[in-house]
Motif scaffolding. Structure first.
Motif, PDB file in Angstrom:
ATOM      1  N   ASP A 167       1.006  -1.360  -0.254  1.00  0.00           N
ATOM      2  CA  ASP A 167      -0.050   0.267   0.092  1.00  0.00           C
ATOM      3  C   ASP A 167       0.949   1.503   0.389  1.00  0.00           C
ATOM      4  O   ASP A 167       0.410   2.815  -0.149  1.00  0.00           O
ATOM      5  CB  ASP A 167      -1.463   0.106   1.024  1.00  0.00           C
ATOM      6  N   ASP A 168       1.428   1.090   0.920  1.00  0.00           N
ATOM      7  CA  ASP A 168       2.892   2.414   0.692  1.00  0.00           C
ATOM      8  C   ASP A 168       3.765   2.248  -0.189  1.00  0.00           C
ATOM      9  O   ASP A 168       3.532   3.690  -1.382  1.00  0.00           O
ATOM     10  CB  ASP A 168       3.933   1.617   1.716  1.00  0.00           C
ATOM     11  N   VAL A 169       4.048   1.669  -0.984  1.00  0.00           N
ATOM     12  CA  VAL A 169       4.370   1.467  -2.045  1.00  0.00           C
ATOM     13  C   VAL A 169       3.087   2.261  -3.696  1.00  0.00           C
ATOM     14  O   VAL A 169       3.590   3.019  -4.453  1.00  0.00           O
ATOM     15  CB  VAL A 169       5.114   0.322  -3.316  1.00  0.00           C
ATOM     16  N   ALA A 180       0.793   9.032  -6.207  1.00  0.00           N
ATOM     17  CA  ALA A 180       1.194  10.028  -5.766  1.00  0.00           C
ATOM     18  C   ALA A 180       1.702  11.407  -6.657  1.00  0.00           C
ATOM     19  O   ALA A 180       1.910  12.346  -7.299  1.00  0.00           O
ATOM     20  CB  ALA A 180       1.939  10.184  -4.104  1.00  0.00           C
ATOM     21  N   THR A 181       3.110  10.429  -7.326  1.00  0.00           N
ATOM     22  CA  THR A 181       4.487  10.752  -8.350  1.00  0.00           C
ATOM     23  C   THR A 181       4.048  10.361  -9.227  1.00  0.00           C
ATOM     24  O   THR A 181       4.969  10.926 -10.492  1.00  0.00           O
ATOM     25  CB  THR A 181       5.402  10.465  -8.075  1.00  0.00           C
ATOM     26  N   GLY A 182       2.769   9.982 -10.081  1.00  0.00           N
ATOM     27  CA  GLY A 182       2.778   9.957 -11.443  1.00  0.00           C
ATOM     28  C   GLY A 182       3.809   8.544 -11.906  1.00  0.00           C
ATOM     29  O   GLY A 182       3.906   8.840 -13.297  1.00  0.00           O
ATOM     30  N   THR A 183       4.362   7.524 -11.026  1.00  0.00           N
ATOM     31  CA  THR A 183       5.138   6.937 -11.654  1.00  0.00           C
ATOM     32  C   THR A 183       4.895   5.449 -11.118  1.00  0.00           C
ATOM     33  O   THR A 183       3.787   6.120 -11.538  1.00  0.00           O
ATOM     34  CB  THR A 183       6.697   6.852 -10.460  1.00  0.00           C
ATOM     35  N   THR A 184       5.148   4.322 -11.658  1.00  0.00           N
ATOM     36  CA  THR A 184       5.263   3.021 -11.708  1.00  0.00           C
ATOM     37  C   THR A 184       5.838   2.396 -10.077  1.00  0.00           C
ATOM     38  O   THR A 184       6.320   2.927  -8.906  1.00  0.00           O
ATOM     39  CB  THR A 184       4.812   2.196 -12.534  1.00  0.00           C
ATOM     40  N   VAL A 185       4.952   0.981  -9.698  1.00  0.00           N
ATOM     41  CA  VAL A 185       6.006   0.329  -8.941  1.00  0.00           C
ATOM     42  C   VAL A 185       7.376  -0.385  -9.161  1.00  0.00           C
ATOM     43  O   VAL A 185       8.017   0.504  -7.846  1.00  0.00           O
ATOM     44  CB  VAL A 185       4.295  -1.205  -8.890  1.00  0.00           C
ATOM     45  N   GLU A 214      14.141  13.201  -5.745  1.00  0.00           N
ATOM     46  CA  GLU A 214      14.330  13.538  -6.969  1.00  0.00           C
ATOM     47  C   GLU A 214      15.729  12.032  -7.195  1.00  0.00           C
ATOM     48  O   GLU A 214      15.194  11.682  -8.678  1.00  0.00           O
ATOM     49  CB  GLU A 214      15.568  14.259  -6.434  1.00  0.00           C
ATOM     50  N   ARG A 215      15.628  11.141  -6.348  1.00  0.00           N
ATOM     51  CA  ARG A 215      16.067   9.982  -6.987  1.00  0.00           C
ATOM     52  C   ARG A 215      15.013   9.540  -7.462  1.00  0.00           C
ATOM     53  O   ARG A 215      14.912   8.575  -9.442  1.00  0.00           O
ATOM     54  CB  ARG A 215      16.930   9.289  -6.213  1.00  0.00           C
ATOM     55  N   LEU A 216      13.864   9.074  -6.856  1.00  0.00           N
ATOM     56  CA  LEU A 216      12.952   9.118  -7.923  1.00  0.00           C
ATOM     57  C   LEU A 216      12.577   9.081  -9.003  1.00  0.00           C
ATOM     58  O   LEU A 216      12.023   8.223 -10.483  1.00  0.00           O
ATOM     59  CB  LEU A 216      11.553   8.615  -7.194  1.00  0.00           C
ATOM     60  N   GLU A 217      12.209   9.997  -9.351  1.00  0.00           N
ATOM     61  CA  GLU A 217      11.888  11.497 -10.567  1.00  0.00           C
ATOM     62  C   GLU A 217      12.921  10.810 -11.323  1.00  0.00           C
ATOM     63  O   GLU A 217      12.312  10.726 -12.967  1.00  0.00           O
ATOM     64  CB  GLU A 217      11.667  12.880 -10.146  1.00  0.00           C
ATOM     65  N   LEU A 265      11.255   7.636   2.190  1.00  0.00           N
ATOM     66  CA  LEU A 265      10.561   8.181   0.574  1.00  0.00           C
ATOM     67  C   LEU A 265       8.974   9.110   1.021  1.00  0.00           C
ATOM     68  O   LEU A 265       8.924   9.488   0.021  1.00  0.00           O
ATOM     69  CB  LEU A 265      10.738   7.321  -0.884  1.00  0.00           C
ATOM     70  N   ARG A 266       8.221   7.413   1.263  1.00  0.00           N
ATOM     71  CA  ARG A 266       7.249   8.338   1.485  1.00  0.00           C
ATOM     72  C   ARG A 266       6.890  10.081   2.580  1.00  0.00           C
ATOM     73  O   ARG A 266       6.055  10.733   2.304  1.00  0.00           O
ATOM     74  CB  ARG A 266       6.296   7.402   3.059  1.00  0.00           C
ATOM     75  N   GLU A 267       7.897   9.645   3.252  1.00  0.00           N
ATOM     76  CA  GLU A 267       7.882  10.962   3.957  1.00  0.00           C
ATOM     77  C   GLU A 267       7.854  11.951   3.096  1.00  0.00           C
ATOM     78  O   GLU A 267       7.393  13.248   3.453  1.00  0.00           O
ATOM     79  CB  GLU A 267       8.567  11.517   5.153  1.00  0.00           C
ATOM     80  N   ALA A 268       9.133  11.993   2.427  1.00  0.00           N
ATOM     81  CA  ALA A 268       9.060  13.305   1.538  1.00  0.00           C
ATOM     82  C   ALA A 268       8.340  13.084   0.441  1.00  0.00           C
ATOM     83  O   ALA A 268       7.783  14.428   0.230  1.00  0.00           O
ATOM     84  CB  ALA A 268      10.178  12.726   0.594  1.00  0.00           C
ATOM     85  N   VAL A 269       7.428  12.499   0.398  1.00  0.00           N
ATOM     86  CA  VAL A 269       5.872  12.861  -0.785  1.00  0.00           C
ATOM     87  C   VAL A 269       5.055  13.567  -0.142  1.00  0.00           C
ATOM     88  O   VAL A 269       4.426  14.647  -0.756  1.00  0.00           O
ATOM     89  CB  VAL A 269       5.223  11.729  -1.387  1.00  0.00           C
ATOM     90  N   ALA A 270       4.755  12.827   1.059  1.00  0.00           N
ATOM     91  CA  ALA A 270       3.772  13.895   1.955  1.00  0.00           C
ATOM     92  C   ALA A 270       4.358  14.644   2.468  1.00  0.00           C
ATOM     93  O   ALA A 270       3.296  16.195   2.573  1.00  0.00           O
ATOM     94  CB  ALA A 270       3.898  12.449   3.376  1.00  0.00           C
ATOM     95  N   ALA A 271       5.582  15.871   2.526  1.00  0.00           N
ATOM     96  CA  ALA A 271       5.564  17.072   2.553  1.00  0.00           C
ATOM     97  C   ALA A 271       5.417  17.714   1.965  1.00  0.00           C
ATOM     98  O   ALA A 271       5.074  18.674   1.952  1.00  0.00           O
ATOM     99  CB  ALA A 271       7.098  16.944   2.746  1.00  0.00           C
ATOM    100  N   ALA A 272       5.478  17.250   0.418  1.00  0.00           N
ATOM    101  CA  ALA A 272       5.783  17.655  -0.550  1.00  0.00           C
ATOM    102  C   ALA A 272       3.687  18.327  -0.895  1.00  0.00           C
ATOM    103  O   ALA A 272       3.258  18.963  -1.668  1.00  0.00           O
ATOM    104  CB  ALA A 272       6.066  17.337  -2.459  1.00  0.00           C
ATOM    105  N   GLU A 273       3.525  17.235  -0.439  1.00  0.00           N
ATOM    106  CA  GLU A 273       1.609  17.105  -0.869  1.00  0.00           C
ATOM    107  C   GLU A 273       1.495  18.279   0.252  1.00  0.00           C
ATOM    108  O   GLU A 273      -0.017  19.153  -0.327  1.00  0.00           O
ATOM    109  CB  GLU A 273       1.108  16.122  -0.437  1.00  0.00           C
TER     110      GLU A 273
END
Length: 480
Positions: free
Chosen positions: A249-251, A257-262, A326-329, A457-465
């Motif tokens: 679920d986290d993945v 949220a980022t428009g990426t893939t699993v 940034e790594r995920l992007e 990574l989850r925290e970084a996404v939450a902070a950006a959101e």
């Protein structure tokens, strides 16, 4: 006659005492759900019932005289499940450390080529009441997708349900006389020039496409451009193993949220874990690690035969990027380009060229490469192999016992002594890490970073959101 494809046979030729070419699975089972109380005798009998008509479990190799062609599969008329399914008790206290130490020992044992190329070790006494099945099967027999299909013969979606039946009737290779085998081998060798002519045009087209993409900056990462690490050298036959779990679920939440893939998220987490591991040892290279990612071409392959229908793409893991978002992007962009590049190459190119693998020449070359330690004398082709295999989305039961965890483990190679394999299963992502023990004595030192990196990574996404700007804009602002 069921002849091995060149790619299937290549996994036989690549094998040495240090470079074993079997794949493994660690299946943790809760026996309390079994309709009949667990006993090893009943377990072994249940496995025999399910595999005795499945060719992958009951066929063995027959070599061609003089090694003139790839081997063929023939039915093992003396198949005996007792030679394949073994029983062990985990030494006390029966925890994770004892289990992974035992698994490392079992993974380092070669399969007997005089019999069907698989075995299971049923390990009792794990975590007080769990049963662990450690399964080994040679890569000449399966790839990731076909391995999942074989698992279906042993598992069901209800504790008391029959395992999933194959849609096709079992097909065993016809045994042939020595004369016919030799004659077919001679004809096969004589046809190789025709085979070259047939595959040359698509190969040249792939090279031209690669050059054009490289000039445009849209090509996948090139092999032989990887930085050297402590796990990029000549390997031994010893193995270290580590296992961990991530929340699916986290993945998926990060992916959405980022428009990426699993797969992007999994690779970004792996990159973060490898960065943390290497930083702890003052080994972090200035440039990113390079991974080989096996890709199934089963749906687009024109080949009707062969167990392995895979190709490979190469991708940077962003280990030179500290910020997880940034790594995920970066991973999402490079993976998209790598997939587009990969799709422009013939799906069967690897299988086509593998037909030219000669048993004796290939085997001698691999042994010379290891003996001369050539892996340490040129830039690493890759740093590691990472596989991401989709698994069952619902609970499954192995002979009635609920599967609580399912960890895959792939082979390691000279020059790339680390393999990370990931499978999703019923809301979890199971991560299996296997390494040459001399290169990575404690695989847990790497695997323990996976949950931490997912949380970062989850925290970084939450902070950006939570910020005023969308994630994409926030990432762009950080780059500026």
């Amino acid at each position: 006659m069921d002849r091995l494809s060149g790619l299937d046979a290549s996994f036989l030729y690549l094998e040495t005492p240090a470079q074993l070419m079997h794949v493994c699975g660690v299946i943790v089972i809760d026996p309390s759900t079994m309709p009949t109380p667990y006993s090893f005798a009943g377990f072994q009998a249940g496995i025999e019932t399910r595999v005795r008509d499945v060719p992958e479990f009951t066929r063995k190799l027959r070599r061609v005289p003089l090694g003139l062609d790839h081997p063929i599969w023939v039915r093992d008329r003396q198949f005996d499940v007792e030679r394949h399914v073994h029983r062990l008790a985990l030494p006390g206290p029966g925890g994770y450390a004892e289990l992974t130490a035992l698994l490392g020992h079992l993974a380092a044992l070669p399969l007997d080529r005089s019999r069907p190329l698989w075995e299971m070790w049923v390990i009792e006494g794990y975590d007080d009441d769990k049963v662990v099945v450690f399964m080994k099967i040679h890569h000449a027999t399966v790839d990731g997708v076909s391995g999942n299909n074989l698992l279906a013969h042993l598992c069901s979606v209800e504790p008391d349900a029959a395992p999933a039946a194959s849609a096709d009737p079992p097909s065993f290779g016809r045994d042939v006389s020595k004369r016919e085998l030799l004659g077919r081998a001679v004809l096969s060798r004589a046809a190789l020039p025709v085979h070259v002519a047939r595959i040359l045009a698509p190969t040249v087209g792939g090279v031209v496409s690669t050059v054009a993409r490289a000039r445009a900056g849209t090509a996948m990462a090139a092999p032989l451009t990887a930085p050297r690490t402590s796990f990029n050298g000549t390997i031994t036959g010893h193995r270290s193993i580590a296992l961990t779990d991530l929340g699916l679920d986290d993945v998926r939440a990060i992916k959405t949220a980022t428009g990426t893939t699993v797969n992007d998220v999994v690779l970004a987490v792996a990159g973060g874990a490898l960065r943390a591991y290497l930083e702890e040892r003052d080994e972090l290279p200035d440039t990113s690690l390079l991974a080989s990612v096996p890709v199934s071409v089963r749906e687009v392959s024109k080949r009707a035969t062969g167990a392995n229908k895979v190709s490979s793409l190469f991708t940077r893991l962003g280990t030179d990027v500290e910020d997880p978002l940034e790594r995920l992007e970066a991973m999402a962009v490079s993976n998209r380009q790598a997939k587009e590049h990969h799709q422009a190459i013939s799906a069967d190119s690897l299988q086509d060229w593998a037909e030219f693998a000669a048993p004796r020449t290939f085997g001698l070359a691999v042994r010379a490469y290891a003996g001369l330690r050539l892996a340490e004398k040129h830039p690493p082709a890759i740093n590691l192999v990472i596989s991401n295999v989709p698994g069952p989305p619902v609970p499954i039961y192995f002979l009635g016992g609920r599967v609580t965890a399912l960890y895959p483990l792939g082979p390691v190679f000279h020059g790339a002594g680390l393999n990370v394999t990931v499978v999703s299963n019923n809301g979890q992502v199971h991560v299996g890490v296997i390494a040459c023990r001399e290169s990575m004595p404690d695989a847990d030192a790497l695997v323990r970073h996976f949950p931490t990196e997912l949380a970062r990574l989850r925290e970084a996404v939450a902070a950006a959101e939570a910020g005023a700007t969308p994630i994409a804009e926030a990432r762009g602002a950080r780059r500026r």
